[in-house]
Design a protein around this motif. Structure first.
Motif, PDB file in Angstrom:
ATOM      1  N   GLY A   1       5.248   6.245  -3.970  1.00 37.34           N
ATOM      2  CA  GLY A   1       6.272   7.238  -3.906  1.00 37.34           C
ATOM      3  C   GLY A   1       7.637   6.496  -3.847  1.00 37.34           C
ATOM      4  N   ILE A   2       8.625   7.037  -3.035  1.00 37.03           N
ATOM      5  CA  ILE A   2       9.974   6.666  -2.874  1.00 37.03           C
ATOM      6  C   ILE A   2       9.758   5.358  -1.891  1.00 37.03           C
ATOM      7  N   TYR A   3       8.707   5.162  -1.019  1.00 38.63           N
ATOM      8  CA  TYR A   3       8.508   3.992  -0.184  1.00 38.63           C
ATOM      9  C   TYR A   3       8.060   2.840  -1.162  1.00 38.63           C
ATOM     10  N   SER A   4       7.438   3.135  -1.999  1.00 37.96           N
ATOM     11  CA  SER A   4       7.104   1.816  -2.910  1.00 37.96           C
ATOM     12  C   SER A   4       8.290   1.541  -3.672  1.00 37.96           C
ATOM     13  N   GLN A   5       8.960   2.376  -4.275  1.00 44.36           N
ATOM     14  CA  GLN A   5      10.298   2.014  -5.036  1.00 44.36           C
ATOM     15  C   GLN A   5      11.182   1.219  -4.198  1.00 44.36           C
TER      16      GLN A   5
ATOM     17  N   THR B   1      -6.604  -1.534   0.272  1.00 44.89           N
ATOM     18  CA  THR B   1      -6.110  -2.832   0.542  1.00 44.89           C
ATOM     19  C   THR B   1      -6.703  -3.881   1.719  1.00 44.89           C
ATOM     20  N   MET B   2      -7.015  -3.188   2.479  1.00 47.63           N
ATOM     21  CA  MET B   2      -7.876  -3.964   3.563  1.00 47.63           C
ATOM     22  C   MET B   2      -9.233  -4.597   3.180  1.00 47.63           C
ATOM     23  N   GLN B   3      -9.931  -3.574   2.548  1.00 42.37           N
ATOM     24  CA  GLN B   3     -10.939  -4.191   1.713  1.00 42.37           C
ATOM     25  C   GLN B   3     -10.778  -5.302   0.761  1.00 42.37           C
TER      26      GLN B   3
ATOM     27  N   ALA C   1       0.694  -1.263  -0.016  1.00 41.60           N
ATOM     28  CA  ALA C   1       0.010   0.176  -0.065  1.00 41.60           C
ATOM     29  C   ALA C   1       0.850   1.295   0.053  1.00 41.60           C
ATOM     30  N   GLN C   2       2.011   1.051  -0.215  1.00 38.25           N
ATOM     31  CA  GLN C   2       2.994   2.318  -0.151  1.00 38.25           C
ATOM     32  C   GLN C   2       3.153   3.155  -1.656  1.00 38.25           C
TER      33      GLN C   2
ATOM     34  N   THR D   1      -2.081  -2.150  -4.133  1.00 38.97           N
ATOM     35  CA  THR D   1      -3.342  -2.557  -4.039  1.00 38.97           C
ATOM     36  C   THR D   1      -4.168  -1.299  -3.487  1.00 38.97           C
ATOM     37  N   GLY D   2      -3.715  -0.021  -3.641  1.00 39.74           N
ATOM     38  CA  GLY D   2      -4.237   0.955  -3.075  1.00 39.74           C
ATOM     39  C   GLY D   2      -3.767   1.470  -1.657  1.00 39.74           C
ATOM     40  N   ASN D   3      -4.471   2.290  -1.198  1.00 38.81           N
ATOM     41  CA  ASN D   3      -3.932   2.805   0.231  1.00 38.81           C
ATOM     42  C   ASN D   3      -4.384   1.859   1.347  1.00 38.81           C
TER      43      ASN D   3
END
Length: 232
Positions: free
Chosen positions: A33-37, A67-69, A30-31, A61-63
């Motif tokens: 920007g730089i976190y997902s990279q 993601t939880m849903q 769910a990250q 999968t989104g925020n």
């Protein structure tokens, strides 16, 4: 003829093993920007190290809420990912539903990794440990920071190179900055739930007892925290 046929079978078997598909690991995250990279880089490095054996597919999968849903829907459908990133405060229903695998099952089979558990801050491991065992690892943990406006500090006669170090000093500096004008505020109060928890803890309070049986939101320490942040 029989021997030739047997050798042929062995060759076919070896070929089948050699071309076996790698184990597929699906990871929902769910990250952004730089976190997902950073996460994608780690997955790519892992895939390169285990090429032909294990393949991690990272899927955005989104925020946290999205993601939880999706994870809840996947749980109902019986088609869950191998790994998923979930915000910690939202996992209660998954824990109650027995949806998580106790990671100690795998850790106990890997003595080399088990020896590195001390590399994790113990509090983070504790926060992911429940009656069912260790249900997750800390992927990213938010840390609140206080930023100061150096220009406003100077205008208010404060030293920006010596910022407040205690809540009492924060209050005193905020009062002084407030004198600069009606539209200027000395402190911006964050109201995210995890920040409210941090405020309570810093005043020695707790939200719930360690055994989870008693709410402590009205404890003297918690009341003292809210009284402090309501001071004018």
């Amino acid at each position: 003829m029989k021997r030739t046929f047997l050798i042929t079978l062995l060759v076919v078997a070896v070929a089948a093993i050699g071309f076996a598909a790698p184990v597929k690991v699906t990871m929902w995250y769910a990250q952004t920007g730089i976190y997902s990279q950073t996460l994608l880089d780690i997955a790519a490095e892992f895939n390169k190290l285990h090429e032909g054996e294990i393949e991690v597919e990272a899927v955005y999968t989104g925020n946290y809420q999205d993601t939880m849903q999706k994870l809840l829907a996947a749980l109902v459908a019986g088609d869950v990912p191998t790994l998923a990133q979930i915000e910690q405060s939202r996992i209660g229903q998954f824990v109650d539903g027995g949806a998580f695998q106790d990671l100690n099952y795998f850790i106990d089979k890997d003595p080399e990794f088990k020896a590195t558990l001390d590399d994790f801050w113990p509090r983070f491991i504790q926060a992911n440990t429940y009656e069912q065992g260790l249900l997750g690892f800390p992927l990213n943990c938010s840390t609140p920071l206080m930023y100061i406006n150096r220009d406003l500090f100077k205008q208010a006669g404060l030293d920006p190179d010596n910022p407040p170090k205690t809540w009492t000093e924060v209050y005193a500096a905020a009062k002084q900055i407030k004198t600069l004008g009606e539209d200027i505020f000395g402190y911006r109060f964050g109201i995210d739930d995890w920040l409210l928890e941090a405020y309570i803890w810093q005043f020695g309070g707790q939200i719930i007892s360690e055994d989870g049986e008693e709410m402590l939101i009205y404890s003297p320490e918690t009341v003292a925290a809210w009284n402090f942040f309501q001071k004018g």
